[in-house]
Write a protein that holds these residues in place. Structure first.
Motif, short mmCIF file in Angstrom:
data_model
loop_
_atom_site.label_atom_id
_atom_site.label_comp_id
_atom_site.label_asym_id
_atom_site.label_seq_id
_atom_site.Cartn_x
_atom_site.Cartn_y
_atom_site.Cartn_z
N LYS A 1 11.80 30.90 25.66
CA LYS A 1 10.76 31.42 26.55
C LYS A 1 10.22 30.25 27.36
N LEU A 2 10.29 30.37 28.68
CA LEU A 2 9.85 29.31 29.59
C LEU A 2 8.64 29.76 30.38
N ARG A 3 7.69 28.84 30.58
CA ARG A 3 6.59 29.10 31.50
C ARG A 3 6.93 28.42 32.82
N ILE A 4 6.81 29.16 33.92
CA ILE A 4 7.24 28.64 35.21
C ILE A 4 6.22 27.65 35.75
N PRO A 5 6.64 26.76 36.66
CA PRO A 5 5.70 25.79 37.24
C PRO A 5 4.58 26.49 37.99
N SER A 6 3.41 25.90 37.98
CA SER A 6 2.26 26.47 38.66
C SER A 6 2.54 26.58 40.15
N GLY A 7 2.20 27.74 40.72
CA GLY A 7 2.38 27.95 42.14
C GLY A 7 3.78 28.39 42.54
N THR A 8 4.68 28.56 41.56
CA THR A 8 6.05 28.95 41.86
C THR A 8 6.18 30.47 41.83
N ASN A 9 6.88 31.04 42.80
CA ASN A 9 7.17 32.46 42.80
C ASN A 9 8.07 32.79 41.62
N ILE A 10 7.77 33.87 40.89
CA ILE A 10 8.51 34.15 39.66
C ILE A 10 9.97 34.52 39.94
N ASP A 11 10.24 35.16 41.07
CA ASP A 11 11.63 35.46 41.42
C ASP A 11 12.40 34.18 41.69
N ALA A 12 11.77 33.25 42.40
CA ALA A 12 12.41 31.97 42.66
C ALA A 12 12.62 31.19 41.37
N ALA A 13 11.66 31.31 40.43
CA ALA A 13 11.79 30.60 39.15
C ALA A 13 12.97 31.14 38.35
N ARG A 14 13.14 32.48 38.36
CA ARG A 14 14.29 33.05 37.65
C ARG A 14 15.60 32.56 38.27
N ASP A 15 15.67 32.54 39.59
CA ASP A 15 16.88 32.06 40.25
C ASP A 15 17.15 30.60 39.91
N GLN A 16 16.09 29.82 39.78
CA GLN A 16 16.25 28.41 39.45
C GLN A 16 16.84 28.24 38.05
N VAL A 17 16.37 29.05 37.11
CA VAL A 17 16.91 28.98 35.75
C VAL A 17 18.37 29.41 35.73
N ARG A 18 18.70 30.45 36.45
CA ARG A 18 20.08 30.93 36.50
C ARG A 18 21.00 29.90 37.14
N THR A 19 20.50 29.18 38.12
CA THR A 19 21.31 28.15 38.76
C THR A 19 21.52 26.95 37.84
N ALA A 20 20.45 26.58 37.12
CA ALA A 20 20.55 25.44 36.21
C ALA A 20 21.40 25.74 34.99
N ALA A 21 21.48 27.01 34.59
CA ALA A 21 22.24 27.39 33.39
C ALA A 21 23.05 28.64 33.71
N PRO A 22 24.15 28.51 34.47
CA PRO A 22 24.90 29.70 34.90
C PRO A 22 25.54 30.48 33.75
N GLU A 23 25.80 29.84 32.62
CA GLU A 23 26.42 30.53 31.49
C GLU A 23 25.39 31.24 30.61
N ALA A 24 24.12 30.92 30.80
CA ALA A 24 23.06 31.60 30.05
C ALA A 24 22.70 32.92 30.75
N THR A 25 21.94 33.75 30.05
CA THR A 25 21.45 35.00 30.63
C THR A 25 19.93 34.90 30.73
N ALA A 26 19.42 34.86 31.95
CA ALA A 26 17.99 34.68 32.18
C ALA A 26 17.41 35.87 32.91
N ASP A 27 16.16 36.19 32.59
CA ASP A 27 15.47 37.30 33.25
C ASP A 27 13.98 37.15 33.03
N PHE A 28 13.21 38.07 33.63
CA PHE A 28 11.77 38.09 33.40
C PHE A 28 11.50 38.47 31.94
N ASN A 29 10.31 38.15 31.48
CA ASN A 29 9.90 38.56 30.13
C ASN A 29 9.23 39.92 30.26
N HIS A 30 10.06 40.98 30.39
CA HIS A 30 9.55 42.33 30.61
C HIS A 30 8.79 42.84 29.39
#
Length: 479
Positions: free
Chosen positions: A157-186
Motif C-alpha cells: 500500500k503506497l501513499r502518493i506524493p502530496s499534490g499529485t493527481n491520483i490517476d497520474a500516481a497510478r500510472d507512475q507506479v505502473r510505469t515503474a513496475a510494469p510486471e506488478a499489478t497496481a490500482d487504486f485502493n477501492h
C-alpha cells in the motif's frame, strides 16, 4: 374571562391571543403571525421516526421487531383537535404563500455518496523492494507491505506524493513496475436493505427446496466455508456449539465495523440447529475474515488491500467455498487474484443493490465468481438487485430470517442474503462428488428453476437455485 385566563395556563393563553390577532383584533406583522403559527403547530408535532431496532441494527433502514412492525416514538403530548384548530386558522386568515412557509418542512439536503476509494493510496501486487525504493525516492510512502502466501508475492500500500493527481500516481507506479499489478485502493461495502417482514420466519428455504432436519449434516458432511464480511458477534446464541473462527485483518487502530451484516450472513450459513436461526449448513466449519472497518461517514468499508489479503488467506486455508456478500468497483489487483483463486475454489458474491440499471459491481462481475441475485417469496426479482449478463443464479433475498447483531433475529433483505444460499449449495455439490469448480457450476445451473426468459437471462441468470437434487436421500438397504 379573567378567571378562565388564570386557569388556562400559558399555552391556552397563547392560543387565545393568537386567535385575536388572526381575527384582526391586534395589529402585528404578518411575519410574527407565521412564526407563531409554526411554533404553535411544532409544540404538538409527533415524531414519526421509526429508525433503530431491537438490538442496535440499523442496517441502513428502519426499526423492525420480530413481527416486522415499526414502532413510533412520541416526543410530547398531542392534544386532541389542536392540529385541526391551528390549520383552520391558517387557512382562514393567512395568505397562501405564508401558509406554506408556516407548515411545509423543507427536505434535508441530499448527502453526497460515500467515497469509492482511498483519496491518496495506490496498491500494488508484485512490487519488488527495489521498485518500491525507487517510488519512495520520488515521493511515495510505503504504508504497508504484506505477504500473499497463496499468490506467492507481496501486496504493498503506497501513499502518493502530496499534490499529485491520483490517476497520474497510478500510472507512475505502473510505469515503474510494469510486471506488478497496481490500482487504486477501492472500497467495497456490504449490501443490505431493511424491509419489514410480513410473516414470521419467511419461507426462504422452502423456495429452493433446501433439505431440512437431520439430513443436512449427513448429506453435507463437514465442509469448510470461507467468509469475507464485517465483524461478527461470535457470542450470539446462533453460534453455540459451532466451529466459527473469526479473524480481523483491518488495522487495529481503525474503528471496528458494525456486526449486523456479518452476524446475519454467518448465521445463515452455519447457525446452530437448536437456535432460533438454524443455518443452512450447521455442521460446517466457518472461517470468517473481518476485512472491514467503520469509515468517517459511518459506513462499513473494506479497502481492496485488505480484501485481497483476506481472499489470499482463505485460499491458503483451502476452504471449499468463499462467500463475499460485498460489492465495489473493478480493481485490477483484485481481479488478478480472483482469477487465480477462482480456478481452484468456488467463489460466490452478491450482485449488489444499486438497481437494475446500475453498472455491474465486483467481485460478482468477474467470470470466475458465482454472481447471485435476489428474489422474493413470489419468485419475483428483488427491485433493487443489479442485472446483467454476468448473473448466474437467483436465491431468496427478501425478508430472509436470520440473526440480529446482539441477540434474537430479524428479517433481512438484499442480495447479500441470497449469496449464502448458493454458497451452501456449492458446498453440498462438492460433498456429493463434484470436485472441480466447473462441475459445481454446471450442477447448480442445470438444476436451477428457469425464471424469466428461457435459458440464461440478465435478470435471474440460469434461474432460481434448486437444492433438491444436490442432497439425495440415502438409499434404503434391501432386505
Amino acid at each position: 374571562m379573567r378567571t378562565w385566563l388564570s386557569m388556562a395556563g400559558p399555552k391556552a393563553l397563547r392560543r387565545f391571543l393568537l386567535a385575536i390577532v388572526l381575527s384582526g383584533g391586534l395589529p402585528v406583522s404578518d411575519s410574527w403571525i407565521a412564526s407563531e403559527l409554526a411554533g404553535a403547530k411544532g409544540a404538538y408535532a409527533q415524531d414519526d421516526d421509526d429508525g433503530g431496532d431491537d438490538d442496535g441494527d440499523d442496517g441502513g433502514g428502519g426499526r423492525s421487531s420480530a413481527s416486522g412492525r415499526g414502532s413510533d416514538r412520541s416526543v410530547g403530548p398531542r392534544r386532541p383537535g389542536s392540529g385541526n384548530f391551528l390549520r383552520g386558522l391558517q387557512r382562514r386568515f393567512l395568505p397562501r404563500q405564508q401558509q406554506r412557509r408556516a407548515t411545509v418542512r423543507r427536505p434535508a439536503a441530499p448527502q453526497p455518496p460515500p467515497p469509492s476509494r482511498a483519496a491518496d493510496e495506490i496498491i500494488a501486487v508484485g512490487l519488488t523492494i527495489e521498485q518500491a525504493a525507487t517510488l519512495t525516492a520520488s515521493g511515495f510512502t510505503v504504508v504497508e507491505r504484506e505477504s500473499l502466501p497463496f499468490a506467492g508475492s507481496d501486496i504493498v500500500k503506497l501513499r502518493i506524493p502530496s499534490g499529485t493527481n491520483i490517476d497520474a500516481a497510478r500510472d507512475q507506479v505502473r510505469t515503474a513496475a510494469p510486471e506488478a499489478t497496481a490500482d487504486f485502493n477501492h472500497y467495497f461495502r456490504p449490501g443490505q436493505d431493511t424491509v419489514a417482514c410480513t410473516g414470521t420466519r419467511c419461507p426462504a428455504r422452502g423456495l429452493v427446496a433446501w433439505p431440512s432436519g437431520e439430513s443436512i449434516p449427513v448429506c453435507a458432511g463437514t465442509p469448510t466455508i470461507g467468509l469475507i464480511d464485517t465483524a461478527i458477534n461470535a457470542d450470539h446464541a446462533a453460534f453455540t456449539g459451532n466451529r466459527v473462527e473469526v479473524l480481523r485483518l483491518s488495522n487495529e487502530e481503525l474503528p471496528e465495523s458494525g456486526r449486523q451484516h456479518g452476524t446475519a450472513v454467518a448465521a445463515l450459513l452455519v447457525g446452530d440447529l437448536s437456535s432460533t436461526t438454524p443455518g443452512l449448513l450447521p455442521a460446517a466449519k466457518l472461517i470468517a475474515v473481518d476485512a472491514f472497518h467503520r469509515g468517517a461517514r459511518q459506513d462499513d468499508r473494506a479497502d481492496a488491500y485488505d480484501l485481497i489479503r483476506a481472499l489470499d488467506l482463505l485460499a491458503g486455508r483451502k476452504v471449499d467455498v468463499v462467500n463475499m456478500s460485498l460489492a465495489g468497483p473493478a480493481n485490477a489487483a483484485l481481479e488478478k487474484l480472483v482469477r487465480r483463486v477462482g480456478a481452484e475454489t468456488v467463489l460466490v458474491a452478491a450482485v449488489g443493490n444499486k438497481g437494475p440499471k446500475a453498472e455491474p459491481v465486483f467481485p460478482a462481475a468477474y467470470p470466475e465468481v458465482f454472481a447471485v441475485t435476489a428474489v422474493d417469496r413470489r419468485k419475483q426479482a428483488y427491485r433493487r438487485a443489479g442485472q446483467g449478463e454476468h448473473i448466474d443464479l437467483a436465491a431468496p433475498g427478501v425478508d430472509v430470517w436470520t440473526a440480529a447483531s446482539i441477540s434474537g433475529a430479524r428479517p433481512k433483505t438484499g442480495t447479500s442474503f441470497a449469496a449464502p444460499f448458493v454458497t451452501a449449495a456449492a458446498a453440498l455439490a462438492k460433498s456429493s462428488g463434484k470436485n472441480s469448480v466447473s462441475e459445481i457450476h454446471d450442477a447448480l445451473a442445470k438444476s436451477a428453476e428457469d425464471l424469466g426468459d428461457p435459458g440464461k437471462d440478465p435478470v435471474f441468470g440460469w434461474g432460481l437455485l434448486n437444492a433438491r437434487t444436490l442432497c439425495p436421500a440415502p438409499e434404503t438397504p434391501r432386505p
